[in-house]
Design a protein around this motif. Structure first.
Motif, PDB file in Angstrom:
ATOM      1  N   ASP A   1       0.430  -5.847  -1.273  1.00 18.69           N
ATOM      2  CA  ASP A   1       0.070  -4.920  -2.337  1.00 18.69           C
ATOM      3  C   ASP A   1      -0.554  -3.628  -1.781  1.00 18.69           C
ATOM      4  OD1 ASP A   1      -1.979  -6.431  -1.385  1.00 18.69           O
ATOM      5  OD2 ASP A   1      -2.940  -6.769  -3.320  1.00 18.69           O
ATOM      6  N   ALA A   2      -1.484  -3.766  -0.838  1.00 16.34           N
ATOM      7  CA  ALA A   2      -2.126  -2.575  -0.269  1.00 16.34           C
ATOM      8  C   ALA A   2      -1.112  -1.723   0.487  1.00 16.34           C
ATOM      9  CB  ALA A   2      -3.278  -2.986   0.640  1.00 16.34           C
ATOM     10  N   TYR A   3      -0.145  -2.380   1.160  1.00 12.04           N
ATOM     11  CA  TYR A   3       0.857  -1.623   1.913  1.00 12.04           C
ATOM     12  C   TYR A   3       1.686  -0.744   0.984  1.00 12.04           C
ATOM     13  CZ  TYR A   3       5.277  -0.671   4.238  1.00 12.04           C
ATOM     14  OH  TYR A   3       6.388  -0.045   4.731  1.00 12.04           O
ATOM     15  N   TYR A   4       2.164  -1.310  -0.120  1.00 12.83           N
ATOM     16  CA  TYR A   4       3.000  -0.540  -1.039  1.00 12.83           C
ATOM     17  C   TYR A   4       2.201   0.552  -1.730  1.00 12.83           C
ATOM     18  CZ  TYR A   4       6.621  -4.037  -0.345  1.00 12.83           C
ATOM     19  OH  TYR A   4       7.578  -4.846   0.209  1.00 12.83           O
ATOM     20  N   MET A   5       0.934   0.276  -2.023  1.00  9.08           N
ATOM     21  CA  MET A   5       0.094   1.306  -2.620  1.00  9.08           C
ATOM     22  C   MET A   5      -0.133   2.438  -1.622  1.00  9.08           C
ATOM     23  SD  MET A   5      -0.580   0.422  -5.708  1.00  9.08           S
ATOM     24  CE  MET A   5      -1.942   1.508  -6.038  1.00  9.08           C
ATOM     25  N   MET A   6      -0.373   2.092  -0.371  1.00 12.24           N
ATOM     26  CA  MET A   6      -0.594   3.107   0.650  1.00 12.24           C
ATOM     27  C   MET A   6       0.664   3.953   0.864  1.00 12.24           C
ATOM     28  SD  MET A   6      -2.019   2.514   4.528  1.00 12.24           S
ATOM     29  CE  MET A   6      -3.346   1.506   3.838  1.00 12.24           C
ATOM     30  N   GLU A   7       1.807   3.296   0.843  1.00 13.79           N
ATOM     31  CA  GLU A   7       3.061   4.022   0.999  1.00 13.79           C
ATOM     32  C   GLU A   7       3.265   5.016  -0.144  1.00 13.79           C
ATOM     33  OE1 GLU A   7       7.708   2.959   2.069  1.00 13.79           O
ATOM     34  OE2 GLU A   7       6.589   1.650   0.708  1.00 13.79           O
ATOM     35  N   LYS A  67       3.457  -7.453  -8.304  1.00 11.98           N
ATOM     36  CA  LYS A  67       3.795  -8.867  -8.097  1.00 11.98           C
ATOM     37  C   LYS A  67       2.909  -9.499  -7.024  1.00 11.98           C
ATOM     38  CE  LYS A  67       8.670  -8.334  -9.387  1.00 11.98           C
ATOM     39  NZ  LYS A  67      10.077  -8.393  -8.901  1.00 11.98           N
ATOM     40  N   ASN A  68       2.611  -8.736  -5.977  1.00 11.35           N
ATOM     41  CA  ASN A  68       1.843  -9.294  -4.865  1.00 11.35           C
ATOM     42  C   ASN A  68       0.358  -9.420  -5.183  1.00 11.35           C
ATOM     43  OD1 ASN A  68       4.192  -9.407  -3.383  1.00 11.35           O
ATOM     44  ND2 ASN A  68       3.803  -7.528  -2.259  1.00 11.35           N
ATOM     45  N   GLU A  69      -0.127  -8.645  -6.126  1.00 10.79           N
ATOM     46  CA  GLU A  69      -1.546  -8.714  -6.492  1.00 10.79           C
ATOM     47  C   GLU A  69      -1.726  -9.852  -7.477  1.00 10.79           C
ATOM     48  OE1 GLU A  69      -5.334  -8.200  -7.972  1.00 10.79           O
ATOM     49  OE2 GLU A  69      -3.689  -7.622  -9.291  1.00 10.79           O
ATOM     50  N   LEU A  74      -4.319  -5.098 -11.133  1.00 12.65           N
ATOM     51  CA  LEU A  74      -3.685  -3.866 -10.652  1.00 12.65           C
ATOM     52  C   LEU A  74      -2.622  -3.387 -11.633  1.00 12.65           C
ATOM     53  CD1 LEU A  74      -3.431  -1.829  -8.310  1.00 12.65           C
ATOM     54  CD2 LEU A  74      -1.674  -3.324  -7.342  1.00 12.65           C
ATOM     55  N   LYS A  75      -1.784  -4.294 -12.088  1.00 11.21           N
ATOM     56  CA  LYS A  75      -0.751  -3.930 -13.065  1.00 11.21           C
ATOM     57  C   LYS A  75      -1.386  -3.468 -14.364  1.00 11.21           C
ATOM     58  CE  LYS A  75       3.338  -5.691 -15.415  1.00 11.21           C
ATOM     59  NZ  LYS A  75       4.275  -6.833 -15.573  1.00 11.21           N
ATOM     60  N   LEU A  76      -2.435  -4.143 -14.785  1.00 14.92           N
ATOM     61  CA  LEU A  76      -3.102  -3.785 -16.029  1.00 14.92           C
ATOM     62  C   LEU A  76      -3.633  -2.352 -15.986  1.00 14.92           C
ATOM     63  CD1 LEU A  76      -4.019  -4.903 -18.786  1.00 14.92           C
ATOM     64  CD2 LEU A  76      -6.168  -5.557 -17.692  1.00 14.92           C
TER      65      LEU A  76
END
Length: 208
Positions: A1-7, A67-69, A74-76
């Motif tokens: 989750d952190a990786y995709y957010m950072m990207e 999905k990963n969180e 996070l989605k909310l």
């Protein structure tokens, strides 16, 4: 989750902001008489494709992070700004493509496209701010998790060292007790004194 957010925060959203700015400057230049229509349309089509591709990758990254969180928080917190960004980008891309069709490049269409691009830029900035805040929260949670695991590991290692130290001390005390009794017995024998039999509490080489 952190990786995709950072990207998304460091790569995709800044790239989208640059593409939106290029598109907005291009639409403003369309009103100039020296701009060649064919070259203008080709640039608009190219930018529209790049913006749409960037949106698809941004949305995929956000959905994967959701999905990963595991908690769903996070989605909310991000589903609304992601949806608003998606809608704003799609409307801006549609307006850009409308400028490339015959009769679609009039002043009202150019002004409408400029407004939609400005709204897409605002949505990009808003999503970037929200994702940056969530990324910071995710990283802080990861750091806290690592610190907790480190505390558990340190406590386990300390417990193991204490057990080993206790065993060493017990072994040392046992050996020294046996050695002391043997020394006392040898001193009595040297002095010719008779005494009771020596009872040793060990069955190792010293006891034998």
């Amino acid at each position: 989750d952190a990786y995709y957010m950072m990207e998304g925060v460091l790569l995709k959203l800044p790239d989208a902001a640059d593409l939106l700015l290029q598109a907005r400057l291009l639409t403003q230049a369309k009103a100039l008489p020296q701009v060649a229509p064919d070259a203008f349309n080709a640039d608009l089509i190219r930018l529209s494709g790049l913006i749409e591709s960037n949106l698809a990758r941004t949305r995929y990254g956000a959905e994967t992070a959701f999905k990963n969180e595991k908690t769903g928080q996070l989605k909310l917190r991000l589903v609304d700004p992601v949806q608003a960004y998606d809608t704003a980008i799609r409307e801006a891309v549609a307006a850009l493509r409308n400028l490339t069709v015959a009769g679609g490049g009039g002043a009202p269409a150019i002004e409408a496209a400029g407004q939609l691009l400005a709204r897409a830029q605002a949505a990009n900035y808003t999503l970037g701010e929200r994702e940056s805040a969530e990324l910071q929260n995710l990283l802080q949670a990861r750091i806290r998790g690592f610190e907790q695991r480190l505390t558990v590991v340190v406590a386990f290692v300390a417990a193991v060292l204490l057990v080993v130290l206790y065993l060493l001390l017990a072994f040392y005390a046992g050996v020294m007790r046996t050695v002391t009794r043997l020394r006392e017995a040898s001193e009595r024998m040297r002095d010719g004194r008779e005494g009771a039999a020596i009872t040793l509490d060990t069955r190792d080489e010293l006891g034998e």
